[in-house]
Scaffold this active site. Structure first.
Site, PDB file in Angstrom:
ATOM      1  N   TYR A 288      12.397  83.894 -50.321  1.00 60.51           N
ATOM      2  CA  TYR A 288      11.432  84.634 -51.319  1.00 60.51           C
ATOM      3  C   TYR A 288      11.815  86.076 -51.326  1.00 60.51           C
ATOM      4  O   TYR A 288      11.904  86.691 -52.657  1.00 60.51           O
ATOM      5  CB  TYR A 288      10.122  84.555 -50.791  1.00 60.51           C
ATOM      6  N   GLU A 295      15.806  89.953 -58.225  1.00 64.13           N
ATOM      7  CA  GLU A 295      14.894  90.397 -59.653  1.00 64.13           C
ATOM      8  C   GLU A 295      14.828  91.952 -59.578  1.00 64.13           C
ATOM      9  O   GLU A 295      14.895  92.485 -60.666  1.00 64.13           O
ATOM     10  CB  GLU A 295      13.458  89.919 -59.525  1.00 64.13           C
TER      11      GLU A 295
END
Length: 364
Positions: A288, A295
């Site tokens: 994660y 991103e």
């Protein structure tokens, strides 16, 4: 050596369906308890009234009993439970009318017939009341349809992300992670990624209407954040589609979903696979943050492109003559992105603690 065998003190009580025997022996070793021809035979070594010795006894029951007694050894005694073949109240325990000297009533558990009938009646009433309460609870006529929908949704998503993961893994070993691989990655994977991430908006709908118990805010942040990166940052800029960061964004997303969707799919049909549960609530710990970092890198790399092209920038009408640069909004979004990663990280940590943390022992 142990002395000759002796009889221990035995206390007994009964219910309509069961007999209870409490053998007064501590530190019991090698207990041998059996019922043959309606006769209970007991032999064990332990500490009783005559010290540490071998104790034994046998009892021929008044009425037929089941031949499989249940024994439970504690530090201070040994408890034996015997099932009667027919529910009835016995006038005595043994077939012989004269009670053996080693046998006595267990007054801690003793009930007379009327008390036992009252206890049995209370249990039956409790069972009936429980059934009545359950019958009052309205049953959802669409529960099977909802369950089928959730199973199919998670299955489709699992198959989609599995295709992405396998395709990218094969290309990784063939082409590597260079520019050609990144460009090829987007054009070969984007259609399936568009489909899966667009379909994932249903998770927000499912949480909103109460179809699943997922918290709404973390779900919205994750789904909208991914779709923003996919459609706005990567999909709208051809310059971004050839960058290596595309590979890392897609790869991290697909690996996480390989464990999440099958876990939810099996949960819908009441199946729990411990290894899958552990992976579901553990794999996100490295993946994660790496996905969030990928991103963020893609957004940072897109800022100069949006500044140069002015794409999605908003020009206000005169006399203000001010233009809100989309690249400036992306800089603000970066702060929101890291706050969202932190909030989701904390949410996932609580879930992991709930599912994989130490179980509280029930007090007896």
């Amino acid at each position: 050596m142990a002395g000759p065998s002796l009889r221990p003190h035995v206390h007994w009580a009964q219910r309509h369906r069961e007999l209870y025997l409490r053998v007064e022996l501590s530190d019991v070793r090698h207990p041998d308890v059996s019922i043959i021809d309606n006769v209970l035979r007991f032999k064990a070594q332990g500490h009783g009234a005559k010290g540490d010795n071998i104790y034994e006894f046998q009892i021929e029951f008044l009425e037929p009993v089941e031949p499989k007694p249940v024994c439970r050894v504690t530090q201070r005694q040994l408890n034996i439970t015997v099932q009667k073949k027919e529910s009835s109240w016995w006038e005595r325990l043994t077939k012989q009318e004269k009670r053996p000297l080693f046998l006595a009533p267990d007054f801690d558990r003793w009930l007379d017939e009327s008390d036992a009938e009252m206890e049995l009646k209370e249990k039956e009433e409790e069972k009936i009341n429980k059934m009545k309460i359950e019958s009052r609870v309205p049953k959802d006529p669409f529960r099977h349809l909802k369950k089928g929908y959730l199973v199919m949704y998670n299955l489709v998503q699992f198959l989609g992300f599995s295709w992405i993961f396998v395709n990218m893994t094969v290309r990784l070993f063939i082409l590597g992670t260079g520019k050609s691989q990144a460009l090829d990655t987007f054009h070969s994977i984007s259609d399936m990624m568009y489909f899966c991430e667009t379909l994932s908006i249903m998770e927000v709908v499912n949480a909103l209407i109460g179809l699943v118990r997922s918290p709404l805010l973390p779900t919205v942040m994750q789904i909208l954040g991914r779709n923003f990166v996919l459609f706005v940052i990567l999909g709208s800029l051809e310059e971004m589609q050839s960058k290596p960061v595309v590979f890392f964004v897609f790869y991290s997303w697909s690996i996480i979903e390989l464990f999440r969707y099958p876990y939810y799919m099996l949960s819908c049909i009441g199946i729990e696979w411990k290894l899958l549960t552990w992976l579901r609530y553990t794999a996100w710990i490295p993946l994660y943050p790496l996905g969030g970092l990928a991103e963020a890198v893609s957004i940072i790399q897109s800022i100069p492109i949006f500044s140069e092209t002015g794409k999605f920038s908003l020009g206000l009408p005169n006399p203000l003559n001010v233009t809100i640069q989309f690249s400036f909004l992306l800089q603000i979004y970066l702060i929101v992105l890291f706050l969202g990663v932190f909030m989701n990280f904390r949410h996932l940590y609580k879930q992991r603690k709930q599912h994989l943390g130490p179980k509280k022992r029930k007090m007896k």
